[in-house]
Design an enzyme around this catalytic site. Structure first.
Site, short mmCIF file in Angstrom:
data_model
loop_
_atom_site.label_atom_id
_atom_site.label_comp_id
_atom_site.label_asym_id
_atom_site.label_seq_id
_atom_site.Cartn_x
_atom_site.Cartn_y
_atom_site.Cartn_z
N GLY A 13 0.83 -1.20 0.00
CA GLY A 13 0.00 0.00 0.00
C GLY A 13 0.86 1.25 0.00
NE ARG A 74 -1.78 -5.05 -2.11
CZ ARG A 74 -1.43 -4.60 -0.93
NH1 ARG A 74 -0.29 -5.01 -0.37
NH2 ARG A 74 -2.19 -3.73 -0.28
CG ASP A 105 4.70 -8.02 7.77
OD1 ASP A 105 5.68 -8.18 8.53
OD2 ASP A 105 4.02 -8.97 7.33
CB THR A 127 3.12 0.81 6.27
OG1 THR A 127 1.79 0.52 6.71
CG2 THR A 127 4.08 0.58 7.42
CG ASP A 129 -1.76 -0.03 8.59
OD1 ASP A 129 -2.60 0.89 8.51
OD2 ASP A 129 -1.86 -1.08 7.95
CG ASP A 131 1.86 -2.65 10.32
OD1 ASP A 131 2.67 -1.93 9.72
OD2 ASP A 131 1.10 -3.45 9.75
NE ARG A 173 -7.46 -5.37 6.26
CZ ARG A 173 -7.15 -5.22 4.97
NH1 ARG A 173 -6.24 -6.01 4.44
NH2 ARG A 173 -7.73 -4.31 4.25
#
Length: 321
Positions: A13, A74, A105, A127, A129, A131, A173
């Site tokens: 992303g 992707r 990730d 990212t 996120d 994360d 998510r």
């Protein structure tokens, strides 16, 4: 072996600040006398040889732009041993000595596989996120939180005018950091994240009591990994009868100009990655911890879950009364 050329790609992303990171890698590489290549469409472009040499002008006027000029896609082929070997072979065929991967990730997983095939790699955490372990912040996270807070501020105005409650669904998510920081910064009454169990009846009771005490609005911030905003709102309404409106921020959080903080972080990390490769490091992920740039074995990074900031969650809970 001395590095004479490097390639850079963005994968997964997109996040605000990726362009700033690409710019830093390219210009730092050129500053050190390297040939620099840009890979289009992430690992897909690496496997299908969409690779072009870049110069100073290739990255002109992109520092302030969201998205990624290199594109991203992707790539299921990269999940196979055959695809990974082809990607490594394509780099060697072109005489490219090292690869900088900017992403989250999944992107790091690919970089880790290439590293095990003998490709000198360096990962940058791109990212929204936040994360990725072994870095306090990822590129794009600050901008995503800023976008969310701006939206929540606007929603609060109209919710107050109509004495309504609002559920705001933000991205995240598996990681609730956007919800956590956006909720804390905007004074949300409840923050629902995947990392912390919660009781929707307690959330509903708190909302009901806050309106009874004279509050004119109530904002619940929901990380998408917890559930759909409409479902959560419906369950709360069944408990307390409150009129609740739902706003899903979605991909708007990934777009727009990066904040100055993300531009600076991306620039620092991009240059740092190049310098560390020149110093002989490889198979590493770059990050920032307590204001200091660091490298960590990428194999350790992809196999370590980032701890949740429980202290900030408890702070938000104390201040939401």
């Amino acid at each position: 072996m001395t590095i004479q050329s490097i390639a850079v790609l963005t994968s997964g992303g997109d996040s605000q600040g990726m362009n700033a990171a690409v710019r830093a890698v390219v210009r730092s590489g050129l500053y050190h006398g390297l040939k620099v290549y840009g890979v289009q469409k992430g690992y897909y472009g690496l496997i299908h040889e969409e690779i072009q040499e870049m110069d100073l002008r290739s990255v002109g006027d992109i520092l302030q732009r969201g998205g990624t000029i290199l594109g991203t896609a992707r790539c299921k082929e990269m999940m196979t041993p055959e695809g990974q070997q082809l990607a490594a072979d394509n780099l060697r065929k072109r005489g490219i000595d090292a690869l900088v991967v900017i992403g989250g990730d999944g992107s790091y997983q690919g970089a880790n596989k290439l590293s095990k095939l003998g490709i000198r790699t360096m990962g940058l955490p791109g990212t929204i996120d936040n994360d990725i372990s072994f870095t306090d912040y990822t590129i794009g996270f600050d901008t995503a939180v800023t976008v969310a807070v701006d939206a929540i501020n606007k929603l609060r105005d109209t919710m107050s005018s109509h004495e309504r409650a609002s559920v705001v669904e933000v991205m995240g998510r598996h990681c609730g950091d956007i919800a956590l920081l956006a909720g804390l910064a905007s004074g949300a009454e409840s923050i629902l994240v995947p990392e912390v169990p919660f009781d929707l009846k307690e959330v509903a009771d708190r909302m009901r009591d806050s309106f009874k005490s004279g509050k004119r609005h109530s904002i619940i911030i929901l990380a998408e990994g917890v559930g759909h905003g409409e479902d959560i709102a419906q369950q709360i309404t069944e408990y307390n009868g409150q009129d609740i409106r739902v706003t899903v921020l979605g991909h708007v959080q990934r777009g727009g100009a990066p904040t100055p903080s993300d531009r600076v972080l991306a620039s620092r990390l991009g240059d740092f990655a190049v310098r560390k490769l020149l110093e002989g490091e490889s198979g590493k992920a770059c990050g920032i911890i307590n204001g200091q740039l660091v490298t960590t074995d990428i194999d350790l990074v992809v196999n370590t879950k980032k701890p949740f900031k429980m202290d900030l969650y408890e702070l938000a809970l104390r201040l939401s009364q």
